[in-house]
Design an enzyme around this catalytic site. Structure first.
Site, short mmCIF file in Angstrom:
data_model
loop_
_atom_site.label_atom_id
_atom_site.label_comp_id
_atom_site.label_asym_id
_atom_site.label_seq_id
_atom_site.Cartn_x
_atom_site.Cartn_y
_atom_site.Cartn_z
N LYS A 4 0.76 -1.12 0.12
CA LYS A 4 -0.30 0.02 -0.06
C LYS A 4 0.75 1.14 -0.01
CE LYS A 4 -1.73 3.06 2.18
NZ LYS A 4 -1.87 4.57 1.34
N GLY B 142 2.76 4.73 13.24
CA GLY B 142 3.47 3.42 13.69
C GLY B 142 2.95 2.79 14.89
N GLU C 180 9.93 1.58 10.64
CA GLU C 180 10.89 2.67 10.54
C GLU C 180 9.94 4.18 10.46
OE1 GLU C 180 13.64 2.42 7.19
OE2 GLU C 180 14.33 4.44 7.54
N CYS D 233 13.81 10.57 6.51
CA CYS D 233 13.86 10.44 8.10
C CYS D 233 14.99 10.41 8.64
CB CYS D 233 13.40 8.68 8.23
SG CYS D 233 14.12 7.71 7.06
N GLU E 147 10.10 16.14 14.97
CA GLU E 147 10.46 16.07 13.48
C GLU E 147 9.74 17.02 12.47
OE1 GLU E 147 9.44 12.52 11.32
OE2 GLU E 147 11.23 11.95 10.70
P1 NDP Z 1 1.78 9.00 7.65
O1 NDP Z 1 2.55 8.08 8.56
O2 NDP Z 1 0.52 9.24 7.78
O3 NDP Z 1 2.15 8.30 6.04
C1 NDP Z 1 2.91 7.02 5.74
C2 NDP Z 1 2.13 5.98 5.36
O4 NDP Z 1 1.30 5.50 6.06
C3 NDP Z 1 1.35 6.36 3.93
O5 NDP Z 1 1.43 5.41 3.10
C4 NDP Z 1 0.05 6.55 4.62
O6 NDP Z 1 -0.91 6.63 3.54
C5 NDP Z 1 -0.27 5.54 5.64
N1 NDP Z 1 -1.38 5.42 6.48
C6 NDP Z 1 -1.70 6.77 7.05
N2 NDP Z 1 -2.50 6.61 8.01
C7 NDP Z 1 -2.49 5.18 8.17
C8 NDP Z 1 -3.27 4.33 8.91
N3 NDP Z 1 -4.01 4.86 10.03
N4 NDP Z 1 -2.92 3.04 9.09
C9 NDP Z 1 -2.05 2.54 8.21
N5 NDP Z 1 -1.19 3.39 7.23
C10 NDP Z 1 -1.53 4.63 7.25
O7 NDP Z 1 2.61 10.28 7.41
P2 NDP Z 1 2.12 11.64 6.75
O8 NDP Z 1 1.94 11.70 5.61
O9 NDP Z 1 0.90 12.11 7.69
O10 NDP Z 1 3.33 12.74 7.28
C11 NDP Z 1 3.38 13.18 8.52
C12 NDP Z 1 4.61 13.32 9.21
O11 NDP Z 1 5.01 11.94 9.19
C13 NDP Z 1 5.75 13.88 8.49
O12 NDP Z 1 5.69 15.18 8.83
C14 NDP Z 1 7.01 13.21 8.90
O13 NDP Z 1 7.50 13.76 10.01
C15 NDP Z 1 6.52 11.66 9.01
N6 NDP Z 1 6.85 10.69 8.05
C16 NDP Z 1 8.17 10.10 8.43
C17 NDP Z 1 8.38 9.25 7.19
C18 NDP Z 1 9.62 8.45 7.60
O14 NDP Z 1 10.36 8.17 6.56
N7 NDP Z 1 10.26 8.25 8.80
C19 NDP Z 1 7.89 9.09 6.02
C20 NDP Z 1 6.72 10.07 5.97
C21 NDP Z 1 6.13 10.74 6.79
P3 NDP Z 1 -1.63 7.83 2.71
O15 NDP Z 1 -0.29 8.67 2.37
O16 NDP Z 1 -2.17 7.33 1.48
O17 NDP Z 1 -2.54 8.51 3.75
#
Ligand code: NDP
Length: 498
Positions: free
Chosen positions: A186, A244, A262, A296, A394
């Site tokens: 996904k 997470g 992660e 990250c 972050e």
């Molecule tokens: P999210 O954690 O929401 O998104 C990461 C992934 O999780 C996407 O595929 C998202 O799908 C999916 N997701 C969202 N909600 C759920 C859920 N309830 N259950 C399972 N999967 C879910 O990050 P954001 O896009 O909201 O970004 C917010 C913050 O997260 C950033 O500002 C940053 O600080 C951090 N982040 C960290 C990352 C890393 O590499 N460590 C990567 C991305 C974000 P979809 O996008 O389709 O909603």
């Protein structure tokens, strides 16, 4: 359109993608349209899958796992497929990089470099498929022999974020495949295209149907349902610490699926006065600006020795001002667009909070207007105290906070003063300081006099609230296995009942 670089303009119409289940492309009724963050024009349309679509994908992955069409092959046969994937990616490198840029906003030259890294991931995964092995115990006495087997864990759910849609995917998929597992992926809804393109590549390379399935849609609906799914044996999630945490709850409330997480980071870059300050400044500018700081492992906390702090910050601010922020499709661009409007607003809000809290702005400090798209200048704050939100949270943007220290102990203490533990670096020409700091700072990835270097041979993952488990390399393959102890009696049993 330029004949030599046929992709270097935005498409005239958004491209439609289906989703991929059991080796077949499927369509849906509802679609999500994605606009390029660098240009503002529509570039892709993906399906908003339903939970029924997800269930079909999990069922296909389950069947493909249980009938052993993939896990039953030799490591050499699995490696053959993975090496063919690497070859096909080499051929399709520019095309995949192009779609990555359109949805994500990163510079085209960077995207191509990332595909090269992805090719290496498949090559390392091929080696890992052949090298995966267990252990034996020849020490249990003459009557008993012990073997430790690594068996594929089963059906893996893979949820990936929008910052490195293809790279993060390819730091996981080859290793999941090397272990013999099947999967349902996904991707983030805003950056699904290249995850779908990988389905074409894997099929052409000879991966059996049902082993790699992709469902598209929002995290709130499809991601949540995948994390709760009772027939998924393991979930690998990369994204925010908040989601997470929700995956941990979902696993506990469903089937105790194994989790690989992660998550976020607030990564320190420690600069001692005896460092090559030119090198360190270049590393610091790169570490916070690469991928617009939406990374990250971005080094977002500069911890610099007080005696050189003012000179170092001046040097760094000069370098940051020279970074070429621009159109992601321009070959000369070093820093592209911010990927989502929400992230753009978050970063600008943190910059405003930094200013309001009294931090001193030395570089950047706001948006850059290029007429279309959303861009933010690489930003440096000094005079940051450790309790300010810009020092603790972050931000996930090109915003660097500088703090000062006087002793090695103080540097280590500042570096560890965070709930995260993903990555860190130290810059010094003194081997004692370099080793002391690398051993004492709690982070899963550490760099000495460099930053973000490495390859898929080395494991990735975090300490503390940055996550659980490791991806890539042999450690990464083993994460996707179960360990089984086999005990073999030799000769006649010593009877319990006389
Ligand atoms: P999210 O954690 O929401 O998104 C990461 C992934 O999780 C996407 O595929 C998202 O799908 C999916 N997701 C969202 N909600 C759920 C859920 N309830 N259950 C399972 N999967 C879910 O990050 P954001 O896009 O909201 O970004 C917010 C913050 O997260 C950033 O500002 C940053 O600080 C951090 N982040 C960290 C990352 C890393 O590499 N460590 C990567 C991305 C974000 P979809 O996008 O389709 O909603």
């Amino acid at each position: 359109m330029d004949q030599k670089n046929p992709h270097l303009s935005t498409p005239t119409a958004a491209r439609n993608f289906g989703f991929f289940v059991d080796g077949q492309w499927r369509d849906g009724t509802e679609r999500f349209e994605r606009a390029s963050p660098g240009h503002g024009t529509p570039v892709t349309r993906t399906v908003r899958c339903t939970v029924e679509d997800l269930n079909a994908a999990v069922a296909a992955a389950r069947l493909a796992f249980e009938d052993r069409r993939w896990s039953g092959l030799s490591g050499a046969a699995r490696a053959g497929v993975l090496l063919r994937v690497a070859e096909i990616l080499r051929r399709r490198r520019d095309e995949i990089a192009y779609w990555e840029v359109l949805e994500n906003g990163k510079p085209i030259s960077q995207a191509r470099g990332e595909i090269d890294h992805c090719i290496a991931c498949f090559e390392v995964g091929a080696g890992a498929a052949r090298m995966l092995h267990g252990d034996s115990f020849n020490s249990l006495g003459d009557d008993l022999f012990g073997m430790v087997l690594h068996e594929p864990i089963g059906v893996v759910g893979l949820i990936t974020p929008w910052n490195f849609p293809f790279l993060i995917l390819c730091e996981r998929v080859p290793f999941i495949l090397a272990s013999g597992c099947t999967m349902v992926v996904k991707p983030s809804e805003v950056t699904s295209a290249t995850t779908l393109l990988l389905a074409e590549v894997l099929a052409e390379a000879g991966l059996p149907a049902g082993v790699y399935n992709v469902v598209t849609g929002s995290g709130r609906v499809i991601g949540q349902a995948l994390s709760e799914h009772p027939d998924v044996d393991m979930l690998s999630f990369t994204g925010s610490t908040a989601v997470g945490r929700s995956c941990v709850h979902a696993a506990a409330d469903s089937n105790f699926k194994k989790l690989g997480l992660e998550l976020g980071g607030k990564n320190p870059i420690i600069v001692f006065s005896d460092a090559d300050l030119e090198d360190a400044a270049d590393g610091a500018a790169f570490g916070i600006s690469f991928n617009t700081g939406q990374c990250c492992v971005s080094s977002s906390r500069l911890i610099v020795e007080r005696s050189v702090a003012a000179d170092f910050e001046k040097l760094l601010a000069e370098k940051m001002a020279k970074i070429r922020v621009g159109d992601p499709l321009d070959e000369a661009t070093q820093v592209g667009a911010i990927t989502t409007e929400a992230q753009n607003a978050t970063i600008l809000d943190y910059i405003a909070r930094g200013k309001a809290a009294g931090a001193r702005l030395l570089a950047g400090g706001g948006p850059i207007d290029l007429g279309r798209g959303q861009y933010i200048a690489p930003t440096l704050f000094s005079g940051v105290s450790r309790d300010m939100p810009i020092a603790r949270d972050e931000i996930f943007g090109p915003v660097l906070c500088s703090m000062h220290f006087d002793t090695v102990e103080e540097a280590i203490q500042l570096a560890n003063d965070t709930v995260y533990g993903l990555a860190a670096s130290v810059w010094t020409k003194n081997i004692d300081k370099a080793l002391t700091v690398s051993r004492r700072v709690r982070a899963g990835r550490f760099w000495v006099n460099t930053i973000m270097a490495g390859g898929p041979e080395m494991p990735l993952g975090g300490f503390k609230q940055s996550g659980w488990g490791r991806e890539a390399g042999m450690y990464g393959v083993e994460e996707y296995t179960q360990v089984k102890s086999v005990h073999v009696e030799i000769g006649k049993r010593t009877h319990w009942i006389a």
